[in-house]
Design a protein around this motif. Structure first.
Motif, short mmCIF file in Angstrom:
data_model
loop_
_atom_site.label_atom_id
_atom_site.label_comp_id
_atom_site.label_asym_id
_atom_site.label_seq_id
_atom_site.Cartn_x
_atom_site.Cartn_y
_atom_site.Cartn_z
N SER A 34 0.84 -1.20 0.00
CA SER A 34 0.00 0.00 0.00
C SER A 34 0.86 1.25 0.00
CB SER A 34 -0.90 0.01 1.23
OG SER A 34 -1.52 1.27 1.37
N ALA A 35 0.36 2.30 -0.65
CA ALA A 35 1.05 3.60 -0.65
C ALA A 35 1.02 4.23 0.75
CB ALA A 35 0.38 4.55 -1.65
N ILE A 36 0.13 3.72 1.62
CA ILE A 36 0.04 4.25 2.99
C ILE A 36 1.40 4.15 3.67
CG2 ILE A 36 -1.06 3.95 5.26
CD1 ILE A 36 -3.47 2.65 3.74
N LEU A 37 2.09 3.04 3.44
CA LEU A 37 3.38 2.80 4.08
C LEU A 37 4.43 3.82 3.63
CD1 LEU A 37 4.36 0.80 6.17
CD2 LEU A 37 5.10 -0.72 4.33
N ASP A 38 4.39 4.23 2.36
CA ASP A 38 5.32 5.25 1.86
C ASP A 38 5.04 6.60 2.52
OD1 ASP A 38 6.19 3.26 0.15
OD2 ASP A 38 4.78 3.85 -1.44
N ILE A 39 3.76 6.90 2.71
CA ILE A 39 3.37 8.19 3.29
C ILE A 39 3.96 8.36 4.69
CG2 ILE A 39 1.38 9.53 4.16
CD1 ILE A 39 -0.20 8.38 1.72
N THR A 70 -2.61 6.64 10.57
CA THR A 70 -3.92 6.99 11.13
C THR A 70 -4.90 7.15 9.95
OG1 THR A 70 -3.64 9.39 10.94
CG2 THR A 70 -2.78 8.35 12.95
N ALA A 71 -6.13 7.52 10.28
CA ALA A 71 -7.15 7.72 9.25
C ALA A 71 -6.68 8.76 8.22
CB ALA A 71 -8.46 8.16 9.90
N ARG A 72 -5.90 9.74 8.69
CA ARG A 72 -5.45 10.81 7.79
C ARG A 72 -4.59 10.26 6.65
NH1 ARG A 72 -2.30 15.25 10.86
NH2 ARG A 72 -4.21 15.12 12.07
N GLU A 73 -3.67 9.34 6.99
CA GLU A 73 -2.79 8.77 5.95
C GLU A 73 -3.59 7.87 5.00
OE1 GLU A 73 -1.77 8.80 9.28
OE2 GLU A 73 -0.64 10.63 8.79
N VAL A 74 -4.60 7.17 5.56
CA VAL A 74 -5.45 6.34 4.71
C VAL A 74 -6.18 7.23 3.70
CG1 VAL A 74 -7.40 4.72 4.64
CG2 VAL A 74 -5.75 4.61 6.53
N HIS A 75 -6.67 8.38 4.20
CA HIS A 75 -7.37 9.33 3.33
C HIS A 75 -6.45 9.83 2.21
CE1 HIS A 75 -10.04 13.21 3.06
NE2 HIS A 75 -10.04 12.52 1.94
N ARG A 76 -5.21 10.17 2.59
CA ARG A 76 -4.24 10.65 1.58
C ARG A 76 -3.98 9.60 0.52
NH1 ARG A 76 1.19 13.18 3.82
NH2 ARG A 76 1.84 12.76 1.68
N ALA A 77 -3.75 8.36 0.97
CA ALA A 77 -3.49 7.27 0.02
C ALA A 77 -4.71 7.00 -0.85
CB ALA A 77 -3.10 6.01 0.80
N TYR A 78 -5.89 7.16 -0.26
CA TYR A 78 -7.12 6.97 -1.02
C TYR A 78 -7.17 7.94 -2.21
CZ TYR A 78 -12.05 6.91 -2.24
OH TYR A 78 -13.21 6.83 -2.95
N GLN A 115 -4.75 9.22 -3.69
CA GLN A 115 -3.73 8.84 -4.67
C GLN A 115 -4.12 7.59 -5.46
OE1 GLN A 115 -0.01 8.41 -2.55
NE2 GLN A 115 -0.14 10.45 -1.67
N GLY A 116 -5.30 7.03 -5.15
CA GLY A 116 -5.78 5.85 -5.88
C GLY A 116 -5.27 4.53 -5.34
N ASP A 117 -4.82 4.52 -4.08
CA ASP A 117 -4.29 3.29 -3.48
C ASP A 117 -5.41 2.25 -3.30
OD1 ASP A 117 -2.11 1.84 -2.05
OD2 ASP A 117 -3.51 2.03 -0.37
N ARG A 118 -5.11 1.01 -3.67
CA ARG A 118 -6.13 -0.04 -3.64
C ARG A 118 -6.53 -0.41 -2.22
NH1 ARG A 118 -6.35 -5.17 -2.87
NH2 ARG A 118 -4.11 -5.20 -2.56
N LEU A 119 -5.54 -0.61 -1.34
CA LEU A 119 -5.86 -0.98 0.05
C LEU A 119 -6.66 0.13 0.73
CD1 LEU A 119 -5.63 -2.88 2.48
CD2 LEU A 119 -3.49 -1.75 3.07
N ALA A 120 -6.25 1.39 0.52
CA ALA A 120 -6.98 2.52 1.12
C ALA A 120 -8.44 2.51 0.66
CB ALA A 120 -6.31 3.84 0.76
N ALA A 121 -8.66 2.22 -0.63
CA ALA A 121 -10.02 2.17 -1.15
C ALA A 121 -10.83 1.07 -0.46
CB ALA A 121 -10.00 1.95 -2.66
N GLU A 122 -10.20 -0.08 -0.24
CA GLU A 122 -10.89 -1.18 0.45
C GLU A 122 -11.22 -0.81 1.90
OE1 GLU A 122 -8.91 -4.97 0.22
OE2 GLU A 122 -8.69 -4.79 -1.97
N LEU A 123 -10.28 -0.12 2.55
CA LEU A 123 -10.48 0.26 3.95
C LEU A 123 -11.61 1.28 4.08
CD1 LEU A 123 -6.71 0.55 4.94
CD2 LEU A 123 -8.33 -1.10 5.89
#
Ligand SMILES: [Zn+2]
Length: 332
Positions: free
Chosen positions: A211-216, A225-233, A235-243
């Motif tokens: 996931s791009a979350i890890l790079d962030i 946190t939720a903020r990084e998930v939102h950022r990755a979302y 950016q089109g990150d697949r895991l973030a979209a699932e979460l």
């Protein structure tokens, strides 16, 4: 009373990370405001002192004297007794037990002070000045660190026998779900809050999902946190979209229960996680349409809060002025 002749209240919305204070007129005008960090880890006395000082700065900024204010409204997280003005316990203020919050402010400012649960205050704020103006039957929820709720029935806040009603974040959604600090398992806020979103992200990344979350967060899983998930979302990150999809799913499950139980005209949804907007609310609304009683689902408009982060502050001010006007005999 303010210079325009409007009754004036002082108010504090004390959160786990920040304390908001303001001087507010009966018609919802903010004359002055102050924002300071809550020194939660420094203990009860420090938190109370910081809040009192914050309110003093509001006075100075607005050019007011203590006697100008009719009442002080205190929006507090956790479980409190509005009649006694005591906060029993609070999840974000760990060493708080039976704190006489109203008495501290009453003595500091020589002015009547009233305690109200923060989500209940936000419900009143939305009813008087926000998205639920003119609505007499609605439910307010705030989705952030946890999930808080306020229930308004017939234009009155419903507080229950001991002031605990509206703890909607602790309705059981999964009977064998994650342990909740309240003592139960699988509470709504353990599945659909910002905290839950961050926790689930950390779990799945730890399990090895890319996931791009890890790079962030530069590879530091603990910082997710939720903020990084939102950022990755974004950016089109697949895991973030699932979460996000999972959070929206559980948000919808809880909203379906609320719509079936209360048959409200409106559900007002506030809180930090709503920065995700329609990505979260859209699917949740669809679930309510698909699963709640059709008559109840059709009647319930599910909308975002109108006052943003000010709902609790403005609601606490209105509550304090209401309480002061009430004849003592009807106060329970
Ligand atoms: Zn719980």
């Amino acid at each position: 009373v303010s210079k325009t002749g409007q009754p004036l209240a002082l108010c504090v919305d004390l959160g786990g990370t920040k304390t908001l204070s303001a001087a507010v007129t009966r018609d919802g005008q903010v004359l002055a405001r102050d924002l300071c960090p809550t020194p939660a880890s420094a203990g009860v006395d420090s938190v109370m002192r910081a809040a009192v000082d914050s309110l003093r700065r509001v006075f100075i900024q607005a050019g007011l004297a203590a006697r100008d204010a009719g009442a002080i409204g205190l929006a507090m997280p956790g479980i409190s007794d509005p009649e006694k003005g005591i906060v029993y316990s609070s999840p974000n203020l760990p060493d708080w037990h039976n704190v006489p919050v109203a008495a501290v402010f009453r003595e500091a400012f020589d002015c009547p002070a009233y305690v109200i649960n923060d989500a209940n205050a936000a419900a009143l704020g939305e009813m008087y000045y926000g998205a639920a103006r003119g609505i007499t039957d609605f439910v307010y929820i705030t989705v952030s660190t946890g999930i808080g709720g306020g229930v308004v029935i017939g234009g009155e806040l419903y507080t229950g026998v001991t002031g605990l009603a509206g703890e909607l974040g602790h309705m059981t959604i999964l009977d064998d779900g994650p342990d909740c600090p309240c003592g139960n398992k699988g509470c709504w806020e353990m599945l659909a809050s910002g905290t839950a979103l961050g926790r689930e992200a950390r779990r799945r990344i730890s399990d090895g999902e890319p996931s791009a979350i890890l790079d962030i967060v530069g590879g530091d899983i603990e910082r997710v946190t939720a903020r990084e998930v939102h950022r990755a979302y974004r950016q089109g990150d697949r895991l973030a979209a699932e979460l996000v999809k999972r959070a929206a799913y559980y948000l919808g499950v809880g909203l379906t229960n609320i719509v079936n139980i209360f048959n409200p005209e409106m559900v007002v949804v506030g809180g930090g996680l709503l920065k995700l907007g329609e990505v979260l609310l859209g699917p949740a609304r669809e679930m309510v349409s698909a699963r709640a009683y059709p008559e109840a689902a059709r009647a319930a408009r599910i909308v975002t809060a109108g006052l943003g982060g000010d709902s609790g502050l403005l609601g606490a001010a209105a509550y304090a002025l209401d309480q002061k006007q009430r004849p003592k005999s009807s106060r329970g």
